[in-house]
Design an enzyme around this catalytic site. Structure first.
Site, short mmCIF file in Angstrom:
data_model
loop_
_atom_site.label_atom_id
_atom_site.label_comp_id
_atom_site.label_asym_id
_atom_site.label_seq_id
_atom_site.Cartn_x
_atom_site.Cartn_y
_atom_site.Cartn_z
N HIS A 137 -15.98 -26.69 -6.81
CA HIS A 137 -15.11 -26.60 -5.64
C HIS A 137 -15.83 -25.99 -4.46
CE1 HIS A 137 -11.23 -25.55 -3.47
NE2 HIS A 137 -11.16 -26.84 -3.70
N HIS A 172 -10.39 -13.89 -6.25
CA HIS A 172 -11.05 -15.15 -6.62
C HIS A 172 -10.38 -15.67 -7.89
CE1 HIS A 172 -13.82 -18.33 -6.76
NE2 HIS A 172 -14.95 -17.71 -7.08
N LYS A 205 0.92 -8.47 -0.37
CA LYS A 205 0.21 -9.73 -0.53
C LYS A 205 0.72 -10.45 -1.78
CE LYS A 205 -4.43 -11.76 -0.89
NZ LYS A 205 -4.25 -12.68 0.24
N ILE A 206 1.11 -11.70 -1.63
CA ILE A 206 1.58 -12.51 -2.74
C ILE A 206 0.41 -13.39 -3.21
CG2 ILE A 206 3.32 -14.15 -3.57
CD1 ILE A 206 4.47 -11.49 -2.55
N MET A 207 -0.05 -13.16 -4.43
CA MET A 207 -1.22 -13.87 -4.94
C MET A 207 -0.86 -15.31 -5.29
SD MET A 207 -3.33 -11.47 -4.60
CE MET A 207 -4.78 -12.23 -5.29
N GLY A 208 -1.84 -16.21 -5.09
CA GLY A 208 -1.64 -17.62 -5.45
C GLY A 208 -1.23 -18.49 -4.27
N PHE A 209 -1.34 -17.96 -3.05
CA PHE A 209 -0.93 -18.73 -1.87
C PHE A 209 -2.02 -18.72 -0.80
CE2 PHE A 209 2.99 -18.01 -4.03
CZ PHE A 209 3.71 -19.17 -3.80
N HIS A 211 -5.44 -20.71 1.15
CA HIS A 211 -6.79 -21.02 0.67
C HIS A 211 -7.77 -20.95 1.82
CE1 HIS A 211 -10.08 -23.15 -1.34
NE2 HIS A 211 -9.47 -22.84 -2.46
N ARG A 220 -5.09 -29.92 -5.33
CA ARG A 220 -5.11 -29.71 -6.78
C ARG A 220 -3.76 -29.23 -7.29
NH1 ARG A 220 -9.79 -25.43 -6.95
NH2 ARG A 220 -8.41 -24.68 -5.29
N ASP A 262 -4.14 -21.78 -8.31
CA ASP A 262 -3.94 -20.66 -9.22
C ASP A 262 -2.46 -20.41 -9.53
OD1 ASP A 262 -6.65 -19.86 -9.57
OD2 ASP A 262 -6.62 -18.97 -7.58
N ARG A 287 -15.74 -23.94 -14.49
CA ARG A 287 -16.68 -23.78 -13.38
C ARG A 287 -18.13 -23.68 -13.81
NH1 ARG A 287 -15.30 -22.46 -8.29
NH2 ARG A 287 -13.64 -23.95 -8.78
#
Length: 298
Positions: A137, A172, A205-209, A211, A220, A262, A287
């Site tokens: 990626h 990450h 902070k909300i993780m997974g949002f 890029h 994806r 994610d 990866r």
């Protein structure tokens, strides 16, 4: 559809022919199961370390597997080296499962080494798709770290270990672990609606949002979301998926932010029976191919 093994071969050698990758993976996976010294070390450090630290340590310990005494590598060499690392990491992850994962499927070889024997073809396909989406990626943080290490003429082991260490960070690869912790903190869709709005008011902070590369959507995410929904229906308990969908909706409405790969990966892994602590090590498996290709290019 193409399998992870075919995509890995394409990234490494520019061909979908996966015979060499499968041959090398099978060979070194079997050898690893019989390595008594490695298994003793694995048993010892699993009691002390996070699975990502276990993966990093074992890959470093087995560094001789990623060294060929050649000045230049042909496509078969490159495939073999990458498959060796993949096999080692797969074995480490399988060791965390209470059920045996040693019956390898001919079509979904890598995926079958990570899930219990007897897992349905559909679930193997689901995990295979997830590994493909993680395979390569662009110039992300872990790939950058890998190439920096390779640029000093360090060996493949050192470069891959750099990538693993970088991937562990919650900004990450570790984001999917934080995402599922958030999702699991809500018992209902209503709880999720109230909870997320409250967190946003607190500027949490909300993780997974969002890029770093994509500005409107993560392409994806569509694939993973479809698998998460399908797996939730099969599971019979769709609440985790429904909570995830509600969070995605609120983040779009309130912050104009989209879910990245994610976010729904977290619920998809859950429905596959994969523990949260193994989420990021699975990222390593996908990866490794991309990292290896970047090292060979460097």
């Amino acid at each position: 559809n193409n399998t992870y093994e075919e995509v890995a071969s394409l990234i490494l050698t520019n061909t979908l022919e996966d015979k060499n990758f499968k041959k090398s993976f099978s060979k070194y996976y079997l050898e690893t199961t019989k390595d008594n010294k490695l298994n003793e070390l694995l048993a010892e450090i699993k009691e002390k370390l996070h699975p990502m630290d276990v993966v990093r340590t074992i890959v470093s310990y087995k560094g001789e597997l990623t060294t060929l005494r050649k000045k230049s590598l042909d496509n078969e060499d490159k495939t073999e080296l990458s498959a060796r690392i993949t096999a080692i990491v797969c074995y480490i992850i399988a060791s965390y499962d209470q059920e045996a994962c040693d019956e390898l499927d001919k079509q979904y070889l890598v995926a079958s080494s990570l899930l219990p024997n007897g897992t349905s073809k559909e679930k193997l396909e689901a995990l295979d798709d997830m590994l493909i989406l993680y395979a390569e990626h662009g110039f992300n943080a872990s790939t950058f770290a890998t190439r920096v290490t390779a640029s000093t003429r360090a060996d493949l082991t050192g470069a891959i270990v750099s990538g693993i260490a970088t991937l562990k960070g919650e900004l990450h690869g570790g984001a999917n672990e934080r995402a599922v912790e958030l999702i699991n903190s809500f018992e209902t869709v209503t709880d999720a609606e109230k909870g997320i709005k409250s967190l946003l008011e607190q500027k949490t902070k909300i993780m997974g949002f969002g890029h770093a590369v994509y500005s409107t959507e993560d392409p994806r995410n569509k694939v993973i979301k479809e698998w998460a929904k399908k797996l939730s229906v099969q599971d019979g308990n769709e609440m985790l998926y429904q909570v995830s969908e509600e969070i995605e909706k609120i983040m779009d409405e309130e912050k104009n932010m989209f879910a990245n790969t994610d976010f729904f990966m977290a619920s998809a892994y859950h429905y596959l029976g994969i523990p949260t602590s193994i989420f990021t090590p699975l990222f390593v498996i996908g990866r490794t191919t991309g990292w290896s290709a970047n090292v060979f290019e460097q």
